[in-house]
Scaffold this active site. Structure first.
Site, PDB file in Angstrom:
ATOM      1  N   GLY A  48       0.778  -1.235   0.000  1.00 33.81           N
ATOM      2  CA  GLY A  48       0.000   0.000   0.000  1.00 33.81           C
ATOM      3  C   GLY A  48       0.811   1.288   0.000  1.00 33.81           C
ATOM      4  O   GLY A  48       0.378   2.303  -0.536  1.00 33.81           O
ATOM      5  N   GLU A 103       3.588   4.462   5.971  1.00 32.51           N
ATOM      6  CA  GLU A 103       2.393   3.653   5.749  1.00 32.51           C
ATOM      7  C   GLU A 103       1.366   4.423   4.932  1.00 32.51           C
ATOM      8  O   GLU A 103       1.368   5.662   4.906  1.00 32.51           O
ATOM      9  CB  GLU A 103       1.770   3.273   7.103  1.00 32.51           C
ATOM     10  CG  GLU A 103       1.955   1.818   7.488  1.00 32.51           C
ATOM     11  CD  GLU A 103       1.154   0.827   6.654  1.00 32.51           C
ATOM     12  OE1 GLU A 103       0.855   1.095   5.466  1.00 32.51           O
ATOM     13  OE2 GLU A 103       0.816  -0.235   7.187  1.00 32.51           O
ATOM     14  N   ASP A 104       0.499   3.683   4.282  1.00 27.72           N
ATOM     15  CA  ASP A 104      -0.599   4.295   3.549  1.00 27.72           C
ATOM     16  C   ASP A 104      -1.727   4.698   4.495  1.00 27.72           C
ATOM     17  O   ASP A 104      -2.241   5.802   4.432  1.00 27.72           O
ATOM     18  CB  ASP A 104      -1.124   3.349   2.459  1.00 27.72           C
ATOM     19  CG  ASP A 104      -1.391   1.938   2.980  1.00 27.72           C
ATOM     20  OD1 ASP A 104      -1.088   1.645   4.155  1.00 27.72           O
ATOM     21  OD2 ASP A 104      -1.901   1.111   2.199  1.00 27.72           O
ATOM     22  N   ASP A 107      -5.663   1.946  10.412  1.00 27.73           N
ATOM     23  CA  ASP A 107      -7.080   1.734  10.720  1.00 27.73           C
ATOM     24  C   ASP A 107      -7.196   1.436  12.212  1.00 27.73           C
ATOM     25  O   ASP A 107      -7.341   2.349  13.019  1.00 27.73           O
ATOM     26  CB  ASP A 107      -7.610   0.602   9.836  1.00 27.73           C
ATOM     27  CG  ASP A 107      -9.102   0.373  10.006  1.00 27.73           C
ATOM     28  OD1 ASP A 107      -9.734   1.092  10.795  1.00 27.73           O
ATOM     29  OD2 ASP A 107      -9.643  -0.525   9.333  1.00 27.73           O
ATOM     30  N   ARG A 169      -5.314   0.157  -6.710  1.00 24.49           N
ATOM     31  CA  ARG A 169      -4.077   0.756  -6.214  1.00 24.49           C
ATOM     32  C   ARG A 169      -3.565   1.839  -7.165  1.00 24.49           C
ATOM     33  O   ARG A 169      -2.863   2.761  -6.758  1.00 24.49           O
ATOM     34  CB  ARG A 169      -2.979  -0.311  -6.073  1.00 24.49           C
ATOM     35  CG  ARG A 169      -3.234  -1.345  -4.993  1.00 24.49           C
ATOM     36  CD  ARG A 169      -1.962  -2.139  -4.754  1.00 24.49           C
ATOM     37  NE  ARG A 169      -2.192  -3.376  -4.015  1.00 24.49           N
ATOM     38  CZ  ARG A 169      -2.268  -3.467  -2.687  1.00 24.49           C
ATOM     39  NH1 ARG A 169      -2.154  -2.388  -1.953  1.00 24.49           N
ATOM     40  NH2 ARG A 169      -2.470  -4.630  -2.099  1.00 24.49           N
TER      41      ARG A 169
HETATM   42  P1  IMP Z   1      -4.793  -1.919  11.010  1.00 24.19           P
HETATM   43  O1  IMP Z   1      -4.342  -0.505  11.293  1.00 24.19           O
HETATM   44  O2  IMP Z   1      -3.975  -2.951  11.716  1.00 24.19           O
HETATM   45  O3  IMP Z   1      -6.262  -2.080  11.252  1.00 24.19           O
HETATM   46  O4  IMP Z   1      -4.598  -2.282   9.482  1.00 24.19           O
HETATM   47  C1  IMP Z   1      -4.197  -1.385   8.556  1.00 24.19           C
HETATM   48  C2  IMP Z   1      -4.148  -2.051   7.216  1.00 24.19           C
HETATM   49  O5  IMP Z   1      -5.461  -2.423   6.791  1.00 24.19           O
HETATM   50  C3  IMP Z   1      -3.638  -1.078   6.176  1.00 24.19           C
HETATM   51  O6  IMP Z   1      -2.245  -1.179   6.045  1.00 24.19           O
HETATM   52  C4  IMP Z   1      -4.403  -1.496   4.931  1.00 24.19           C
HETATM   53  O7  IMP Z   1      -3.694  -2.519   4.278  1.00 24.19           O
HETATM   54  C5  IMP Z   1      -5.690  -2.053   5.455  1.00 24.19           C
HETATM   55  N1  IMP Z   1      -6.784  -1.045   5.418  1.00 24.19           N
HETATM   56  C6  IMP Z   1      -7.383  -0.472   6.472  1.00 24.19           C
HETATM   57  N2  IMP Z   1      -8.340   0.394   6.088  1.00 24.19           N
HETATM   58  C7  IMP Z   1      -8.324   0.377   4.737  1.00 24.19           C
HETATM   59  C8  IMP Z   1      -9.094   1.102   3.729  1.00 24.19           C
HETATM   60  O8  IMP Z   1      -9.976   1.923   3.995  1.00 24.19           O
HETATM   61  N3  IMP Z   1      -8.791   0.814   2.435  1.00 24.19           N
HETATM   62  C9  IMP Z   1      -7.810  -0.085   2.090  1.00 24.19           C
HETATM   63  N4  IMP Z   1      -7.083  -0.763   2.987  1.00 24.19           N
HETATM   64  C10 IMP Z   1      -7.334  -0.532   4.299  1.00 24.19           C
HETATM   65 MG    MG Z   2      -0.865  -1.344   4.418  1.00 26.13          MG
END
Ligand code: IMP
Ligand code: MG
Length: 183
Positions: A48, A103-104, A107, A169
């Site tokens: 990402g 990071e992209d 969440d 992407r």
């Molecule tokens: P978390 O912070 O552990 O919940 O996970 C983050 C990862 O979930 C990111 O690196 C993305 O790969 C994926 N992710 C979370 N939200 C989104 C979204 O809105 N679109 C696309 N990927 C997402």
């Molecule tokens: Mg990611």
């Protein structure tokens, strides 16, 4: 418009390519200032972060090196579990290095808090985080994020590196995926 056009799958564009570029340039200026007297290793999290790494690194004017990691968080569907597996580790030795994870999106924050702790265990001088996007959920875990592009609503977004089932992407903007795509 052609119905095969990937942009048709967006309900709303949150940030245009120009807006993203301007914000990434601002983040780069902050990073240049903060690391003025230090060499920084920027670590992109595949896949990402590819777009933000490409644009952020080119906007930096200080000496940097780049490395990549790929991780996958176990979990069902769109929610991560916090149990993380390294698919591709860094090539670089982190001993005494100033590390900036790029990071992209954050969440839940579970993936990144695990990753930060993992990198911190390798003897670096510092580990900081730069994320282009952050969702409100992330506020619930204690994770110190030094650079944030945008705080966004709790919607599923795609584009500029972010995917849904590995697609979207390549969009140059960031948008909310239209429900008709996944319902
Ligand atoms: P978390 O912070 O552990 O919940 O996970 C983050 C990862 O979930 C990111 O690196 C993305 O790969 C994926 N992710 C979370 N939200 C989104 C979204 O809105 N679109 C696309 N990927 C997402
Ligand atoms: Mg990611």
């Amino acid at each position: 418009m052609d119905s095969q056009d990937v942009y048709d799958d967006l309900e709303e564009v949150l940030y245009t390519a120009d807006q993203i570029q301007a914000r990434v340039d601002e983040l780069a200026a902050d990073i240049d200032r903060d690391y003025a007297d230090k060499d920084v290793l920027i670590v992109g999290v595949l896949k990402g972060a590819v777009m933000v790494m490409a644009d952020l690194s080119r906007a930096l004017t200080s000496h940097i090196t780049m490395d990549w990691m790929a991780v996958s968080s176990y979990g069902s569907g769109t929610k991560s579990s916090g149990v993380v597996r390294i698919l591709k580790d860094l090539d670089a030795d982190l001993m005494n290095r100033h590390v900036l994870i790029v990071e992209d999106i954050i969440d839940s924050g579970l993936t990144l808090s695990w990753l930060k702790a993992n990198l911190e265990s390798r003897g670096p001088a510092s580990v900081e985080i730069c994320t282009l996007l952050r969702k409100p959920e992330a506020a619930k875990v204690s994770i110190d994020v030094k650079y944030v592009g945008y705080d966004i609503p709790n919607k599923f977004v795609v584009g500029y590196g972010l995917d849904f089932a590995e697609k979207y992407r390549n969009l140059d903007c960031i948008g909310i995926l239209a429900p008709h795509v996944y319902e």
